[in-house]
Every structure is written in structure tokens, then in C-alpha cells.
Design a protein around this motif. Sequence first.
Motif, PDB file in Angstrom:
ATOM      1  N   PHE A   4      18.784 -10.392   1.803  1.00 19.07           N
ATOM      2  CA  PHE A   4      17.595  -9.558   1.928  1.00 19.07           C
ATOM      3  C   PHE A   4      16.722  -9.902   3.129  1.00 19.07           C
ATOM      4  O   PHE A   4      16.131  -9.030   3.737  1.00 19.07           O
ATOM      5  N   SER A 231      17.643   6.163   5.978  1.00 20.52           N
ATOM      6  CA  SER A 231      18.973   5.876   5.424  1.00 20.52           C
ATOM      7  C   SER A 231      20.006   6.938   5.778  1.00 20.52           C
ATOM      8  O   SER A 231      21.183   6.796   5.446  1.00 20.52           O
ATOM      9  N   SER A 295       9.465  -1.975   4.142  1.00 22.69           N
ATOM     10  CA  SER A 295       9.801  -1.578   2.772  1.00 22.69           C
ATOM     11  C   SER A 295      11.223  -1.050   2.640  1.00 22.69           C
ATOM     12  O   SER A 295      11.670  -0.719   1.545  1.00 22.69           O
ATOM     13  N   ASP A 296      11.936  -0.957   3.752  1.00 21.94           N
ATOM     14  CA  ASP A 296      13.287  -0.390   3.746  1.00 21.94           C
ATOM     15  C   ASP A 296      14.315  -1.503   3.590  1.00 21.94           C
ATOM     16  O   ASP A 296      14.420  -2.376   4.444  1.00 21.94           O
ATOM     17  N   ILE A 297      15.062  -1.468   2.507  1.00 21.89           N
ATOM     18  CA  ILE A 297      16.115  -2.460   2.258  1.00 21.89           C
ATOM     19  C   ILE A 297      17.458  -1.827   2.620  1.00 21.89           C
ATOM     20  O   ILE A 297      17.986  -0.982   1.890  1.00 21.89           O
ATOM     21  N   GLU A 298      17.999  -2.212   3.770  1.00 15.30           N
ATOM     22  CA  GLU A 298      19.228  -1.589   4.257  1.00 15.30           C
ATOM     23  C   GLU A 298      20.406  -1.745   3.293  1.00 15.30           C
ATOM     24  O   GLU A 298      21.290  -0.883   3.238  1.00 15.30           O
ATOM     25  N   SER A 299      20.419  -2.842   2.557  1.00 14.67           N
ATOM     26  CA  SER A 299      21.559  -3.096   1.669  1.00 14.67           C
ATOM     27  C   SER A 299      21.662  -2.080   0.545  1.00 14.67           C
ATOM     28  O   SER A 299      22.689  -2.021  -0.147  1.00 14.67           O
ATOM     29  N   SER A 300      20.621  -1.248   0.364  1.00 15.98           N
ATOM     30  CA  SER A 300      20.684  -0.217  -0.673  1.00 15.98           C
ATOM     31  C   SER A 300      21.540   0.966  -0.239  1.00 15.98           C
ATOM     32  O   SER A 300      21.940   1.787  -1.068  1.00 15.98           O
ATOM     33  N   TYR A 301      21.830   1.069   1.071  1.00 13.21           N
ATOM     34  CA  TYR A 301      22.655   2.182   1.540  1.00 13.21           C
ATOM     35  C   TYR A 301      23.683   1.771   2.587  1.00 13.21           C
ATOM     36  O   TYR A 301      24.483   2.587   3.025  1.00 13.21           O
ATOM     37  N   SER A 303      26.633  -1.430   3.573  1.00 17.15           N
ATOM     38  CA  SER A 303      27.326  -2.636   3.102  1.00 17.15           C
ATOM     39  C   SER A 303      26.905  -3.821   3.957  1.00 17.15           C
ATOM     40  O   SER A 303      26.441  -3.658   5.091  1.00 17.15           O
TER      41      SER A 303
END
Length: 738
Positions: A4, A231, A295-301, A303
Motif C-alpha cells: 500500500f 482507474s 485517496s487512490d489505491i492503485e491495487s484496487s484496479y 495487479s
Amino acid sequence: MNLFNRAEVIDQNFTKYIKNDDLPDGNNELTLSNISISHSELISIFESQVFSRHMDLKARELKEKGECFYTIGSSGHESNAVFGNIFPLTDIAFLHYRSGAFFIERSKQLHNSTPLYDMALSYMASSEDPISGGRHKVIGSKRLNIPPQTSTIASHIPKAVGTAFSIDRARDLDIKERELVSDGIVLCSFGDASVNHASALSGFNTARWVKSIGGNVPIVFICEDNGYGISVPTPDNWIENTFLNQQSIKYFQCDGLNLIDTIIATQKAQEYCRTKRSPVFLHMKTVRLMGHAGSDIESSYLSINEIEETEKNDPLLHSARIMIDNSLLSSDEILGLYEQAKTRIHYVFEKATTRPKLVESSDVMKSIVSNNSKNIAPNFVDEKIRAKIFGKEYKRLEQPSHMAKLINYALKDLMLQYENILVFGEDVAKKGGVYNVTADLYKQFSIRRVFNSPLDETSILGFAAGLAHNGFLPIPEIQFLAYFHNAEDQLRGEAATLSFFSQGQYLNPMVIRIAGLAYQKGFGGHFHNDNSLTIFRDIPGLILACPSNGSDAVKMLRTATKEAHDKGRIVVFIEPIALYMVKDLHNPKDNKWSSKYPAMDEELKIGEFITHGKGKALTIISYGNGLYHALKAQPEIEKKINRKIKIIDICWLSDINVDGLLKEIGQCKKVLIVDECRRSGCHGEGLMASLYEKSKNDLDIKLHAAEDSFIPLGIAATSTLPDYETITHHSIELINNE
């Protein structure tokens, strides 16, 4: 593996890869011999990239502590430092929010600049931030010729086009108020996802349209293409396929991971734009690091493999390789520069965290209409010149005329008095507008000052904001009120916020003429009969005018123009279409709604209202068409109650002079507010609340407004609106309600 906290990973990777000589491959065909900037400049660009990166890293750290409020960063886009080096300060820049490296590098063109501290203050929302005073994290500086932008999606593109157009037009007209150099160009940067926005398409189209008809639009559109809109991935080759072969716009592409390639393309783009005075699209392909924002978590969209592959393509690693391969800096020198920059940014940010913040609402609001302008309205022109311009119409100035004709006369006089006024919009030139309000202006002042626009309200309002950046006083026309809503963000989000976010250092004065409201009988439907002014109620700092007759329209237009010129204000001037050609009030040919053209020095000040009658039985307050119908009803009301009434035309819907109205109402207990706009959200709704709140008397107030309905076509077109019959009915009812 820290899944994260990618900021920490990226920071550690840089040092690790430099130490291990594990740098990404690049374009080996390009060398320093391909570029014409010095070695020291190239090192400077790299240094700005490093500073920008550490600002992002530190901001994220402080965000977690609650000391930083906005962390959308520049990581991955650091090659825009090249633009900050190559384009001189004289080229005004409307920037993307990922332009930290640009800002830092451009600041090196100025002595005694403090870009790191200035940006840190902005991150901390400190009241000492030199551009916005703590109102937003913006990239902007008056000294650096960078107007502040907030979360620019694409809304800044139309005004950038207007500014580009203004440069050559101001030179040709020799406008003394112009601020930009005659050979300057405009820079406008944005992301790849932004090109899909309607505002972006409007801006690109307008630039091409103007160039295709012979105008000059020296603008470099800089698309910083990182492949994502938060995303959502941008389709492969989307930007290139869209812009490569567009007419009247030259396309250049560069690798934003390679400083040398970016420099080569940028120099070509600059030369083409500056010499051809023509739009350029500079497409910089790059990557995005650390997600869209804090606030953007790249791992949510994405790999972890996709994230890591992108991180290996870090522009700073590519730049470090260029430094090493060309013997500009050694690995140790790069690591030393990197650590020194980290230390410096740490201390700068720590200092910024201690600086004061905005607290009081009065402090926040004082820049809404902050005025750093020192303009003084010019004198009236010589009467002989005026007579020549008016021609045959000159002798008719003493004759009573309807509103449309008198506004036309006023525009002529204003254009004579203010040489920096430009009038433009749909059909305003040869045709003279749908209602002939701008008739003959084109012939009298030429296409350089009176011209048609594309059928696009976004471009009209954006053009106005851009022109105002270079000393012009735009008077754009929106053909119908309903059409304004296609482009309202250009007013709400761009023009109206400029003073607020720049502490009055930047202003974009304008007078927006809008033909509007209802009551048309032969031409209708909701697109041509729009009885809603609600949008203008909640735009801070906006001046809203709505005359009811020709004489007042002239006086108010003069005041509006002076407020825009002298104080940098934005004025929306609503012209009731249904009253344009009206001459009579009570009976055919009574000519009681016609007016003589007011003397040149007559004005109607903001907040000033007009009172008709001195009766105390009832006070009717209205404006526009409502005022006309109230006066039409006055004889019948007075006949039925056998007493006199008073009717007030408030004229200005912002700011309404409530204290003055209460004084004028006096001992009268009955007040009827007639508002032709829809009951929900109309100005009458707010006025009624204000009168109740401030009144020391026990007033009996009733609001008679239009129904919450769209306007139909045909004989029912006025069925939802107040008229003299319904005004009479509500007046009698209110008076009898003891």
C-alpha cells in the motif's frame, strides 16, 4: 513488500537502482548532440524533477499526519520540467495539476524566487501562500505568469484558447491594456483522460475553427499522457489517433521518459507555434506513479506486477541514466543530489506546517471580489467622432425607442469609450444578432472588434475569460438563457473563482449579455423561454442585472461595463426578450414603454432601484417582465381598492439593497413580490426571507412567482407565469387579508 505505501517503495527503489546500476533502457540513438541546451540546463531540469518528486513524497507523509490537505502529485510527469526550461516567462501557462516540476524549473528564470517554499505553503493551505492565500492547493504565480488552476479536468482549455487569440488581436488593435508580449504564445497542459471532456473538445475545436478562418491562435496544447483517468485506462493510441491528422493543429509527440527526446519535440513545437501563430498539440507519453491522488489505491484496479512494472519506468531513473551515460553526473553525485533535495524539502515543509491558516469566514471571503486593478474608466469620445459613428441614427437619439434599439446605442457608445471592448457571440456580426441588438456594430467597428463565434457557448464564455487575461474587456452574447446552461461551468468554476484563488492578482472582467426569460408568444418552447435565474444566485461575487425598460438598460449597462473595467468584476446582464420591442404599456400606441436615450453621464448604480408611485396601501417589488406586468396592473388595482400603491423595480438582482427597500417600503404593511422565475430557487424567494429577517415592522409579505414548470409552446406559453391579471388578483387578496 509494502503493497500500500508505494511512495516508500518508489523512494527506496531510486537509491537501490542507482547503487546497483540497474537502470531502465532508453533510446540510445539520442545524445546530447541532438539538443541545443547547455549541460548545466539539463542538470537543472533533472534537479527540478528530483525536487518535485520529494515534494510529492513529503506531502503524502504529512497527509497521513493530517497536516497536508491535498496530495495529488506530479510523480511520473516530472519531464514537464523541460517545458519550464524552454518556454520563457513571457509565455502565459495554464497548467495541469501535475506540473510541479514545470513550476520549479520555470521559477529559475526569476531571481529571488522561492518555489519550494511557495508550493509547500500551498500544500499546507497556509494563509501565507502567495497565490491563493490558503484557499486551495494550486500551481500558480503572478510573477511566473501562471494563473492558478484548481482541479483542472479540462475547464481551463477554452479560456487558454481565448488568451492565445488575444495576443495577436491585442497587437493588431494596439490595446494599451494588454499584458502579454506580442510574440508570446500560450501553454495549456492537461492529462490524457481530460481530452474526452466536452470543455476540452470545445477548446480544441474553437482553436482549429479560428485558425481555419484566418485567425491566429498561438497555443501549445500539452497532453501529458500517463494512460489513465484515475482507474480507467486510456485506449491504446487513443491520443495519437485522435490528434495526429487534425486540420489546423500541428501534432508533435515525445517520450516523457526521455529528457532528450522531450527537449527536441518541445523545441520544435515552440518554434512552429511561435512562428506560424498556429495551434500545436504536444503529446508527451509518460507514466503515473503512486496512483491518481492520496485517496487512490492503485491495487484496487491494478495487479502488483503492473504497478511494479510502471515503477521500474520511473522518469527519474531514466533521467539519471541520461546524466550518467553522458558524464554529466556520476552515480554518487546523483545520490548526493537526491538526498540533499530530500533534506531540503523536509525542512521547507516542516517550516510551512507552522505557518498560519485561514480561520475566519471574513478572511476566506475577502478575495471573492478582491480588486488589484488600478483601471479608471476612459473619457467619452469627441461628439464629432460619435456623430460619425452613429450616422443617421445620431439624430434619432432624442426620439423614444424600445429597449433593443437603446441597448444597441449603448453598445456603440461603450465601444467608442472603451477601445478594449470586444463584442462576440453567435450571429452578432453581419446579422446583428437574432433580435438586431448588435446591428451595425460589425460595420462600424470592424471584424477585429465584433465577430461571430462557433455555435458553442462553452467557447464563448471561455474565450471571454481568456481575452480578459490580456487586457480586453469582453462583452460576449449568449443568444438565449437556456443555452447558457450548456456552459455554466466556465462561469461558475473558472471565471468567478479566479479572483478568489489568486487573491485578486488575476482578474477576468466581462459583461455577459444574455437574452432571456419568458413571455414570448410567437417563438417558444423551454429553450427559448427559460424563466430560471437560479444558477446565478449561488455564484459568489457575481453581479446580476435585469432591466425592465430601455432607459434603465442603458444606464445599467454603463455601470456594468465600468464595474468590469475599473474593478475587474464579472457581470451577467439579462435582457428580457419579450420586452425588447415593446413600446406600449396600457393601450396600443400609448408609447409609455418607449424611452429617450439617456444622457451620456447617466448611470444606475448597483443596488439602486426605481420607484413608481407613492401609495402606501401596497408595495409591489419586481423586475424585468414582472415589473412591466405590475405597472400594467397598477390602474386596475388602485381602482378596485380606491387607494394608491407603490411599485419598485429592483433592477439589480445582486446585490439587492434590502435596507434601502425597507426604507422605501416605510410604513406600508403589505408587500407583494412578483417574480417571473420559478418559485423554487427564484430571487423573490430569497428576497422575501431577507425582508422578514431585517424588517422591524410586522410585514405581510406574499411571493407571486411562476409555477415550477418548463415553458410550453403555443397559447399556453404564459399560463404558468405571473401577468397583470394574476398580479391584480394577488394584490387585492393580500390587501383584503387583514
